[in-house]
Write a protein that holds these residues in place. Sequence first.
Motif, mmCIF file in Angstrom:
data_model
loop_
_atom_site.group_PDB
_atom_site.id
_atom_site.type_symbol
_atom_site.label_atom_id
_atom_site.label_comp_id
_atom_site.label_asym_id
_atom_site.label_seq_id
_atom_site.Cartn_x
_atom_site.Cartn_y
_atom_site.Cartn_z
ATOM 1 N N ARG A 147 0.699 -1.398 -0.040
ATOM 2 C CA ARG A 147 0.503 -0.043 -0.456
ATOM 3 C C ARG A 147 0.768 1.130 0.056
ATOM 4 O O ARG A 147 0.490 2.624 -0.448
ATOM 5 C CB ARG A 147 -0.996 -0.325 1.672
ATOM 6 C CG ARG A 147 -1.747 -0.906 1.104
ATOM 7 C CD ARG A 147 -2.451 -0.904 2.207
ATOM 8 N NE ARG A 147 -3.377 -0.110 2.822
ATOM 9 C CZ ARG A 147 -3.926 0.753 4.278
ATOM 10 N NH1 ARG A 147 -3.688 0.054 4.492
ATOM 11 N NH2 ARG A 147 -4.503 1.499 3.998
ATOM 12 N N TYR A 148 2.113 0.999 0.404
ATOM 13 C CA TYR A 148 3.108 1.946 0.973
ATOM 14 C C TYR A 148 4.446 2.224 0.336
ATOM 15 O O TYR A 148 5.059 1.011 -0.256
ATOM 16 C CB TYR A 148 2.651 2.702 2.088
ATOM 17 C CG TYR A 148 1.730 2.931 2.535
ATOM 18 C CD1 TYR A 148 1.718 4.486 2.792
ATOM 19 C CD2 TYR A 148 1.650 1.847 3.437
ATOM 20 C CE1 TYR A 148 -0.367 4.623 3.965
ATOM 21 C CE2 TYR A 148 -0.014 1.803 4.577
ATOM 22 C CZ TYR A 148 -0.580 3.420 4.059
ATOM 23 O OH TYR A 148 -1.713 2.899 4.749
ATOM 24 N N GLY A 161 2.004 6.635 -0.835
ATOM 25 C CA GLY A 161 0.895 5.901 -0.928
ATOM 26 C C GLY A 161 0.814 5.028 -2.253
ATOM 27 O O GLY A 161 1.414 5.754 -3.327
ATOM 28 N N ASP A 163 -0.249 4.561 -4.774
ATOM 29 C CA ASP A 163 -0.854 5.131 -5.750
ATOM 30 C C ASP A 163 -0.686 7.088 -5.831
ATOM 31 O O ASP A 163 -1.425 7.859 -6.707
ATOM 32 C CB ASP A 163 -2.688 5.321 -5.522
ATOM 33 C CG ASP A 163 -2.737 5.946 -4.138
ATOM 34 O OD1 ASP A 163 -2.132 6.512 -3.664
ATOM 35 O OD2 ASP A 163 -4.003 6.106 -4.050
ATOM 36 N N GLU A 165 -0.271 8.815 -3.863
ATOM 37 C CA GLU A 165 -0.812 9.980 -2.813
ATOM 38 C C GLU A 165 -0.760 10.100 -1.704
ATOM 39 O O GLU A 165 -0.024 8.743 -0.926
ATOM 40 C CB GLU A 165 -2.910 9.360 -2.526
ATOM 41 C CG GLU A 165 -3.620 9.519 -4.068
ATOM 42 C CD GLU A 165 -3.747 11.458 -4.829
ATOM 43 O OE1 GLU A 165 -3.919 12.106 -4.156
ATOM 44 O OE2 GLU A 165 -3.333 11.384 -5.604
ATOM 45 N N GLY A 166 -1.086 11.704 -0.862
ATOM 46 C CA GLY A 166 -0.165 11.183 1.035
ATOM 47 C C GLY A 166 1.238 11.466 0.911
ATOM 48 O O GLY A 166 1.505 11.141 1.965
ATOM 49 N N ASP A 167 1.601 11.894 0.350
ATOM 50 C CA ASP A 167 3.451 11.709 0.458
ATOM 51 C C ASP A 167 3.560 13.224 1.392
ATOM 52 O O ASP A 167 3.157 13.846 1.971
ATOM 53 C CB ASP A 167 4.196 12.249 -0.638
ATOM 54 C CG ASP A 167 5.999 12.377 -1.057
ATOM 55 O OD1 ASP A 167 6.426 11.459 -0.820
ATOM 56 O OD2 ASP A 167 6.043 14.188 -0.236
#
Length: 708
Positions: A147-148, A161, A163, A165-167
């Motif tokens: 996931r990460y 993430g 994907d 996202e969320g860095d």
Amino acid sequence: MTSPEITFPLQLARTMRFTLGAPRAFTVSPDGERVVFVRSGSGTDRSGRLWVLDLSDGAAPRERVVADPAVLLGGSAERLSPQERARRERSREGSSGIVGYAVDAAAELAAFALSGKVYVAELRAGTARALPVPGPVIDPRPSPDGRYIAYVSKGALRVVGADGEGDRALAEPEDADVSYGLAEFIAAEEMQRPRGFWWSPESDRLLVARVDDSPVQRWWIADPANPDRKPAEVAYPAAGTPNAVVRLFVVGLAGQRTEVVWDRARFPYLAQVHWSSDGAPLLLVQARDQQSQLYLAVDPETGATRTVHVDEDPVWLDLFPGVPAWAPDGRLVRIADEGGARVLAVGDRPQTGAQLQIQAVLDIGESDILVTASAGERATEAEIGESHVYRVNELGVERVSEGAGVHTAVRSGRVAVMVSTALDAPGSTVRVFRDGKQIATVPSHAEQPVLSARPQLTEGGARRIPCAVLLPTGYKESDGPLPVLMDPYGGPHGRRVLAAHNPYLTSQWFADQGFAVIVADGRGTPGRSPGWEKAVKHNLALTLDDQVEALHALAERFPLDLGRVGIRGWSYGGFLAGMAALRRPDVFHAAVVGAPVTDQRLYDTHYTERYLGDPATQPEVYAYNSLLTDEGLSHAADQVRPMMIIHGLADDNVVVAHSLRLSQALLAAGRPHEVLPLSGVTHMTPQEKVAENLLLLQVDFLKRSLSR
């Protein structure tokens, strides 16, 4: 097809010693459906691609490219940050493109750095994409659940993430001398630990190393050929000087952290870290003198540690690939020196005995452990230089690899990848097995050498020193004795006498120029026994004694002209060649001294202090093992032997000061010599024209120096 006009020196340089195009860095998925690996497109292509070999039951094995740097970069040139260049120098990585990768627990997602960016590849689908994160990026690694992606950028450990996202940063450096998630210089160079962070099996936190380089002395690596450029600043922990301060933290995905606590004053070296679902996080920490070490289990909630095992040795303790680790039943797996042998130990019991010298742990399965090992001192002459793969369990030891040669393997579950080299064939063969039955091969794109090596493996002297002898192609007894070229590494960590073809190609080329070439692995070299390696404590000159013993013993069986003996070497081999010309001019008549460690006080802490101790308390040991002191220069002043000293000016491992100080000392002593400085060249010499011409210049020097 290789052009018939190509010369061996050019081919050796262009193919990076025939490594380009060969598959490497294998990973087997736990479900046995995929083998992941890196391979470039040809034997002269330096750009690695990420490949998958599909092994689905019922279908024929099929290879496919999942990430091609040429496509991902759109034809743009690859750019490397100074930190990435340094990382590749530590691992002796000279190629480009995808040079390494990491996967999640299922081997379905891979992450790699390319031109300073993070890329992820879905291995089932065969797609790859860049993630929008700040760079330049070093060492991206997926979490076990996929996931990460954690990675290092500008000294900070960050996570994003899969994907994109969320860095965010999980640990940021407090000042310019601090970094999170990176291995310090000596860990990467000497401890076989290139990493600085480790995911938890549950993917909810990480162990993260914090490195503070502020205590480490600063050296400056200049580029004299370009005086408009500033020297590069390097934090280099030379023998007897302060090391970096290394601490370890448990860091959660929200940034919360807990420091891992152990007696860092007594055990400052964080040598190895292991975190798997089979037990608590496991550390191996060493004392600075490397005569004691602790195996510590970590409580990730509190950071407290408990001692699982203690090793002590009056000489030194070695580090080994694949250990320490937990067995599935929770017992500690380690490699230890017991009863004169290097054994595999599980829990409190050795699983192997004096019949094998264990080299590495390859895989720990539910019912067995896969290792590589040699027969060591028990090897017959027919077994010289061999290493095999063995399966070890409570029932005994079983050899898995077949045929004479050097073998290693990667395994997960029912599938294993066996990489094998042989003495009579160039390159390596890669075979894939399921449940012990071969199901596929992974072809190599490496070039075929324009010459064939014909080493004769044998033993020399009363100590049965492992040796390889190479004579010119087509040599006949009527041709008479030949000038001799000793071609060793001859020191710690460097085993040169191997039952493999490619390691002897350069030696054979020198032989074809009219020399009898000898490669000898004397005391200090690995693979024979712990006592053999540790005999050089405080006295590296023993490695020279063994070169002399091997030479004189082999002269009784081979056409060697002992009145014309040269020696060449690089790094430790360069030190050995310099010592040969200075201390035994009665034996050696010329020396090619490449990137030598001439003053042991200028080399790093973890390596040098292991063999020579603390220079502050044992200065006489350092003086004896130096080429620059009166002890080093005073031998047979009336017998001056020609020396060619070669060094890369950009070398940050063995800095050029070693060779410059040797030249200065030789000049002061009135000893003629030649110095060949290599502008812009590091310890590796990956540049094609430099590598090619180095061989030509060396053989010209040797012919001039040994002519009558």
